[in-house]
Design an enzyme around this catalytic site. Structure first.
Site, PDB file in Angstrom:
ATOM      1  N   HIS A 104       0.861  -1.191   0.000  1.00  0.00           N
ATOM      2  CA  HIS A 104       0.000   0.000   0.000  1.00  0.00           C
ATOM      3  C   HIS A 104       0.894   1.236   0.000  1.00  0.00           C
ATOM      4  O   HIS A 104       1.176   1.818   1.055  1.00  0.00           O
ATOM      5  CB  HIS A 104      -0.903  -0.015   1.239  1.00  0.00           C
ATOM      6  CG  HIS A 104      -1.966   1.023   1.240  1.00  0.00           C
ATOM      7  ND1 HIS A 104      -3.215   0.819   1.782  1.00  0.00           N
ATOM      8  CD2 HIS A 104      -1.988   2.296   0.770  1.00  0.00           C
ATOM      9  CE1 HIS A 104      -3.945   1.915   1.653  1.00  0.00           C
ATOM     10  NE2 HIS A 104      -3.214   2.824   1.041  1.00  0.00           N
ATOM     11  N   GLU A 144      -2.632  -1.677  -3.112  1.00  0.00           N
ATOM     12  CA  GLU A 144      -3.715  -0.905  -2.509  1.00  0.00           C
ATOM     13  C   GLU A 144      -3.394   0.584  -2.554  1.00  0.00           C
ATOM     14  O   GLU A 144      -2.220   0.970  -2.515  1.00  0.00           O
ATOM     15  CB  GLU A 144      -3.886  -1.291  -1.035  1.00  0.00           C
ATOM     16  CG  GLU A 144      -4.248  -2.719  -0.771  1.00  0.00           C
ATOM     17  CD  GLU A 144      -4.399  -3.000   0.717  1.00  0.00           C
ATOM     18  OE1 GLU A 144      -5.033  -4.021   1.036  1.00  0.00           O
ATOM     19  OE2 GLU A 144      -3.898  -2.207   1.536  1.00  0.00           O
ATOM     20  N   HIS A 198      -7.906  -5.985   7.497  1.00  0.00           N
ATOM     21  CA  HIS A 198      -7.639  -4.972   8.510  1.00  0.00           C
ATOM     22  C   HIS A 198      -7.848  -5.576   9.892  1.00  0.00           C
ATOM     23  O   HIS A 198      -8.955  -5.901  10.287  1.00  0.00           O
ATOM     24  CB  HIS A 198      -8.505  -3.718   8.371  1.00  0.00           C
ATOM     25  CG  HIS A 198      -7.844  -2.507   8.973  1.00  0.00           C
ATOM     26  ND1 HIS A 198      -7.040  -1.665   8.250  1.00  0.00           N
ATOM     27  CD2 HIS A 198      -7.815  -2.034  10.244  1.00  0.00           C
ATOM     28  CE1 HIS A 198      -6.568  -0.713   9.031  1.00  0.00           C
ATOM     29  NE2 HIS A 198      -7.028  -0.927  10.263  1.00  0.00           N
TER      30      HIS A 198
END
Length: 240
Positions: free
Chosen positions: A43, A70, A190
């Site tokens: 990410h 991401e 997450h």
């Protein structure tokens, strides 16, 4: 079986805290693949505080399994994804100063924007996943945007899990069922951990992929990286 994609951002945090090239992010990713993970997630953020754009380019050249990139689809990020053409891009509505992802897309309010970005990635043959809260309306909205998958934001599940598993998972089951009705693939990520992962995939066994970074890399400090990856893989195996 649900696939495991390991987010290696925290490895890059350690490297960046000292400067230089240790630990080697690419070498770590390749070893994680060898230890049994199905993919690698990164990410990159605009401030390059962990994974950098050049890391993404190098990882795409070197990895043998799926790369999932991401990020918030700002222009620089879009160009990076179009350049590197990972297997999957996961679009996340991060503010530039966000410490970590903290909300999913409002796929209804941002439908036109997300549809346009999705179409650009599809032209490069990239699978598109939208990061959403466990809300069936947002899942249906992702389908209307042309997404291939949704990634359910599991922070609330992880936070509520110790107080009651069934209450924690209920909104996610509803959102996952909507994804299945819509013909969408299903990811999750997450704060998933060794404590809560098995129950999640047992209740939602049609989850295609989980993306796990912070807990996994933290566990690796105690158990070692190879053993930790395999521990997570075992959590994903269907009950016999």
């Amino acid at each position: 079986m649900t696939k495991l994609s390991v987010n290696i951002n925290k490895i890059a945090v350690i490297r960046n805290s000292r400067g230089g090239g240790l630990p080697d992010v690419v070498q770590a990713a390749r070893r994680i693949e060898g230890f049994g993970a199905d993919g690698i997630t990164v990410h990159p953020r605009p401030d390059a505080r962990h994974i950098r754009y050049d890391d993404v380019r190098e990882l795409k050249r070197c990895l043998t399994r799926e790369l999932n990139v991401e990020g918030n689809p700002i222009p620089d990020f879009v160009e990076l994804v179009l350049e590197t053409a990972p297997a999957q891009v996961t679009l996340v509505p991060d503010a530039p100063d966000a410490i970590t992802s903290n909300a999913g897309w409002d796929t209804l309010a941002h439908r036109d924007f997300l549809t346009s970005v999705t179409e650009r990635f599809h032209e490069r043959g990239i699978r598109v996943s939208l990061f959403v809260d466990p809300d069936p309306r947002m899942v249906a909205g992702a389908k209307a945007c042309g997404a291939d998958r949704v990634e359910l934001y599991t922070e609330a599940y992880a936070r509520l899990y110790p107080a009651g598993q069934e209450a924690a998972i209920a909104p996610y089951v509803a959102a996952a069922e909507e994804a299945r009705r819509q013909g969408l693939g299903l990811n999750a990520g997450h704060d998933l951990s060794l404590e809560n992962l098995r129950y999640y995939v047992q209740r939602i066994p049609w989850t295609d992929e989980v993306s796990i970074g912070h807990a996994l890399i933290s566990d690796a400090l105690y158990y070692g990286l190879e053993n930790t990856v395999q521990l997570y893989c075992r959590q994903l195996k269907p009950a016999e």
